[in-house]
Design a protein around this motif. Structure first.
Motif, PDB file in Angstrom:
ATOM      1  N   ARG A   1       0.858  -5.446  42.596  1.00 50.04           N
ATOM      2  CA  ARG A   1      -0.557  -5.757  42.842  1.00 50.04           C
ATOM      3  C   ARG A   1      -0.972  -7.034  42.087  1.00 50.04           C
ATOM      4  NH1 ARG A   1      -0.592  -0.390  43.803  1.00 50.04           N
ATOM      5  NH2 ARG A   1      -0.627   0.337  41.642  1.00 50.04           N
ATOM      6  N   VAL A   2      -0.545  -7.153  40.839  1.00 54.93           N
ATOM      7  CA  VAL A   2      -0.892  -8.342  40.053  1.00 54.93           C
ATOM      8  C   VAL A   2      -0.254  -9.592  40.660  1.00 54.93           C
ATOM      9  CG1 VAL A   2      -0.566  -9.485  37.812  1.00 54.93           C
ATOM     10  CG2 VAL A   2      -1.289  -7.088  37.899  1.00 54.93           C
ATOM     11  N   THR A   3       1.022  -9.510  41.011  1.00 46.94           N
ATOM     12  CA  THR A   3       1.716 -10.708  41.510  1.00 46.94           C
ATOM     13  C   THR A   3       1.272 -11.096  42.916  1.00 46.94           C
ATOM     14  OG1 THR A   3       3.639  -9.366  42.151  1.00 46.94           O
ATOM     15  CG2 THR A   3       3.725 -10.464  39.998  1.00 46.94           C
ATOM     16  N   THR A   4       0.970 -10.118  43.781  1.00 49.88           N
ATOM     17  CA  THR A   4       0.464 -10.498  45.112  1.00 49.88           C
ATOM     18  C   THR A   4      -0.924 -11.111  45.004  1.00 49.88           C
ATOM     19  OG1 THR A   4      -0.296  -8.241  45.549  1.00 49.88           O
ATOM     20  CG2 THR A   4       1.834  -8.871  46.473  1.00 49.88           C
ATOM     21  N   ALA A   5      -1.744 -10.590  44.100  1.00 46.34           N
ATOM     22  CA  ALA A   5      -3.076 -11.175  43.897  1.00 46.34           C
ATOM     23  C   ALA A   5      -2.945 -12.605  43.379  1.00 46.34           C
ATOM     24  CB  ALA A   5      -3.893 -10.323  42.934  1.00 46.34           C
ATOM     25  N   LEU A   6      -2.055 -12.814  42.403  1.00 43.63           N
ATOM     26  CA  LEU A   6      -1.850 -14.153  41.857  1.00 43.63           C
ATOM     27  C   LEU A   6      -1.296 -15.102  42.922  1.00 43.63           C
ATOM     28  CD1 LEU A   6      -1.936 -16.076  39.440  1.00 43.63           C
ATOM     29  CD2 LEU A   6       0.346 -15.224  38.798  1.00 43.63           C
ATOM     30  N   ALA A   7      -0.356 -14.628  43.725  1.00 48.53           N
ATOM     31  CA  ALA A   7       0.194 -15.466  44.804  1.00 48.53           C
ATOM     32  C   ALA A   7      -0.909 -15.844  45.793  1.00 48.53           C
ATOM     33  CB  ALA A   7       1.339 -14.750  45.516  1.00 48.53           C
ATOM     34  N   GLY A   8      -1.744 -14.889  46.141  1.00 48.38           N
ATOM     35  CA  GLY A   8      -2.833 -15.164  47.077  1.00 48.38           C
ATOM     36  C   GLY A   8      -3.851 -16.146  46.517  1.00 48.38           C
ATOM     37  N   LEU A   9      -4.243 -15.944  45.270  1.00 51.13           N
ATOM     38  CA  LEU A   9      -5.242 -16.830  44.657  1.00 51.13           C
ATOM     39  C   LEU A   9      -4.710 -18.251  44.491  1.00 51.13           C
ATOM     40  CD1 LEU A   9      -6.704 -14.423  41.959  1.00 51.13           C
ATOM     41  CD2 LEU A   9      -7.871 -15.301  44.005  1.00 51.13           C
ATOM     42  N   THR A  10      -3.479 -18.382  44.027  1.00 53.59           N
ATOM     43  CA  THR A  10      -2.919 -19.725  43.837  1.00 53.59           C
ATOM     44  C   THR A  10      -2.643 -20.406  45.177  1.00 53.59           C
ATOM     45  OG1 THR A  10      -0.705 -18.748  43.560  1.00 53.59           O
ATOM     46  CG2 THR A  10      -1.947 -19.277  41.544  1.00 53.59           C
ATOM     47  N   GLY A  11      -2.205 -19.623  46.169  1.00 55.31           N
ATOM     48  CA  GLY A  11      -1.990 -20.191  47.505  1.00 55.31           C
ATOM     49  C   GLY A  11      -3.292 -20.686  48.110  1.00 55.31           C
ATOM     50  N   LEU A  12      -4.336 -19.883  47.994  1.00 56.19           N
ATOM     51  CA  LEU A  12      -5.652 -20.283  48.500  1.00 56.19           C
ATOM     52  C   LEU A  12      -6.173 -21.513  47.761  1.00 56.19           C
ATOM     53  CD1 LEU A  12      -8.018 -19.637  50.377  1.00 56.19           C
ATOM     54  CD2 LEU A  12      -8.915 -18.141  48.582  1.00 56.19           C
ATOM     55  N   TYR A  13      -5.987 -21.540  46.461  1.00 52.85           N
ATOM     56  CA  TYR A  13      -6.425 -22.692  45.665  1.00 52.85           C
ATOM     57  C   TYR A  13      -5.733 -23.966  46.151  1.00 52.85           C
ATOM     58  CZ  TYR A  13      -7.344 -25.833  41.806  1.00 52.85           C
ATOM     59  OH  TYR A  13      -7.735 -26.912  41.069  1.00 52.85           O
ATOM     60  N   MET A  14      -4.406 -23.896  46.335  1.00 55.00           N
ATOM     61  CA  MET A  14      -3.682 -25.090  46.779  1.00 55.00           C
ATOM     62  C   MET A  14      -4.100 -25.512  48.186  1.00 55.00           C
ATOM     63  SD  MET A  14       0.140 -24.713  45.140  1.00 55.00           S
ATOM     64  CE  MET A  14       0.455 -23.062  45.758  1.00 55.00           C
ATOM     65  N   LEU A  15      -4.326 -24.534  49.069  1.00 49.85           N
ATOM     66  CA  LEU A  15      -4.800 -24.860  50.419  1.00 49.85           C
ATOM     67  C   LEU A  15      -6.107 -25.629  50.371  1.00 49.85           C
ATOM     68  CD1 LEU A  15      -4.203 -21.619  52.518  1.00 49.85           C
ATOM     69  CD2 LEU A  15      -3.372 -23.904  53.056  1.00 49.85           C
TER      70      LEU A  15
ATOM     71  N   VAL B   1       2.928 -12.327  55.555  1.00 46.36           N
ATOM     72  CA  VAL B   1       3.645 -11.469  54.595  1.00 46.36           C
ATOM     73  C   VAL B   1       2.717 -11.074  53.451  1.00 46.36           C
ATOM     74  CG1 VAL B   1       5.504 -11.435  52.874  1.00 46.36           C
ATOM     75  CG2 VAL B   1       5.957 -12.260  55.187  1.00 46.36           C
ATOM     76  N   TRP B   2       1.959 -12.034  52.939  1.00 46.40           N
ATOM     77  CA  TRP B   2       1.020 -11.738  51.856  1.00 46.40           C
ATOM     78  C   TRP B   2      -0.020 -10.716  52.308  1.00 46.40           C
ATOM     79  CZ3 TRP B   2      -4.255 -12.387  51.546  1.00 46.40           C
ATOM     80  CH2 TRP B   2      -4.811 -12.105  50.290  1.00 46.40           C
ATOM     81  N   LEU B   3      -0.568 -10.911  53.502  1.00 47.85           N
ATOM     82  CA  LEU B   3      -1.581  -9.997  54.019  1.00 47.85           C
ATOM     83  C   LEU B   3      -1.010  -8.595  54.238  1.00 47.85           C
ATOM     84  CD1 LEU B   3      -4.540  -9.907  54.872  1.00 47.85           C
ATOM     85  CD2 LEU B   3      -3.821 -10.572  57.170  1.00 47.85           C
ATOM     86  N   LEU B   4       0.195  -8.522  54.760  1.00 46.34           N
ATOM     87  CA  LEU B   4       0.858  -7.243  54.983  1.00 46.34           C
ATOM     88  C   LEU B   4       1.015  -6.470  53.672  1.00 46.34           C
ATOM     89  CD1 LEU B   4       2.283  -5.540  57.195  1.00 46.34           C
ATOM     90  CD2 LEU B   4       4.370  -6.761  56.621  1.00 46.34           C
ATOM     91  N   PHE B   5       1.560  -7.116  52.661  1.00 46.45           N
ATOM     92  CA  PHE B   5       1.744  -6.466  51.361  1.00 46.45           C
ATOM     93  C   PHE B   5       0.409  -6.137  50.704  1.00 46.45           C
ATOM     94  CE2 PHE B   5       6.121  -7.882  51.644  1.00 46.45           C
ATOM     95  CZ  PHE B   5       6.808  -6.884  50.966  1.00 46.45           C
ATOM     96  N   THR B   6      -0.547  -7.044  50.810  1.00 46.22           N
ATOM     97  CA  THR B   6      -1.856  -6.821  50.193  1.00 46.22           C
ATOM     98  C   THR B   6      -2.549  -5.615  50.816  1.00 46.22           C
ATOM     99  OG1 THR B   6      -2.056  -9.151  49.618  1.00 46.22           O
ATOM    100  CG2 THR B   6      -4.097  -7.888  49.710  1.00 46.22           C
ATOM    101  N   LEU B   7      -2.504  -5.508  52.125  1.00 47.00           N
ATOM    102  CA  LEU B   7      -3.106  -4.349  52.793  1.00 47.00           C
ATOM    103  C   LEU B   7      -2.399  -3.055  52.396  1.00 47.00           C
ATOM    104  CD1 LEU B   7      -3.819  -5.790  56.355  1.00 47.00           C
ATOM    105  CD2 LEU B   7      -5.494  -5.164  54.602  1.00 47.00           C
TER     106      LEU B   7
END
Length: 159
Positions: free
Chosen positions: A58-72, A95-101
């Motif tokens: 949960r922590v790493t998927t959230a971090l991946a999502g936040l950093t990915g969104l920031y870079m976008l 993949v991120w959305l699948l795991f996050t859901l």
């Protein structure tokens, strides 16, 4: 060092820990669980390790999502989603959305209870299904990871 470099480093760290954990569960934990004698032993080991990994995931998927969104947003890369040439960006979001859901919605709302009920009534079938689904998720994640690395270095963009 600029903000995008830091975001990229945190993004890569999050993905390594997250997908590395998926690989560990799929390639090490689930086969070890399968080899245990009783269904009760399988449930105890799987739930103990999966619970610990779930928090880390949960922590790493959230971090991946936040950093990915920031870079976008910071790099203005939104237009890449309009091109099939950047399929790997679509795959990363998928993949991120699948795991996050699964981690934030399905597991706490119903998946954990449903799996526990299935393991109790049909342990072999349930662990086989869990193992197959983990393999599908891992392969999808690794294809995405390879595509993202190649794509972000220009190897997949034509023209």
């Amino acid at each position: 060092m600029d903000d995008v470099t830091i975001a990229r480093a945190l993004h890569v760290l999050a993905v390594v820990l997250w997908i590395g954990g998926v690989a560990f569960v799929t390639m090490v934990l689930l086969p070890a669980v399968r080899n245990l004698e009783t269904p009760e032993e399988r449930v105890v080991l799987f739930e103990t390790v999966e619970r610990r990994f779930g928090g880390q995931a949960r922590v790493t998927t959230a971090l991946a999502g936040l950093t990915g969104l920031y870079m976008l947003a910071r790099l203005g890369l939104w237009d890449r989603f309009l091109s099939a040439a950047y399929w790997w960006m679509h795959a990363m979001v998928f993949v991120w959305l699948l795991f996050t859901l699964m981690l934030f919605v399905a597991e706490p709302l119903f998946l954990r209870r449903w799996l526990h009920a299935c393991v109790t009534s049909r342990p072999q079938l349930t662990f086989g299904l869990v193992e197959r689904l983990h393999w599908i998720l891992l392969v999808l994640s690794l294809i995405t990871l390879i595509g993202a690395v190649l794509g972000s270095h220009g190897a997949l963009v034509i023209g």
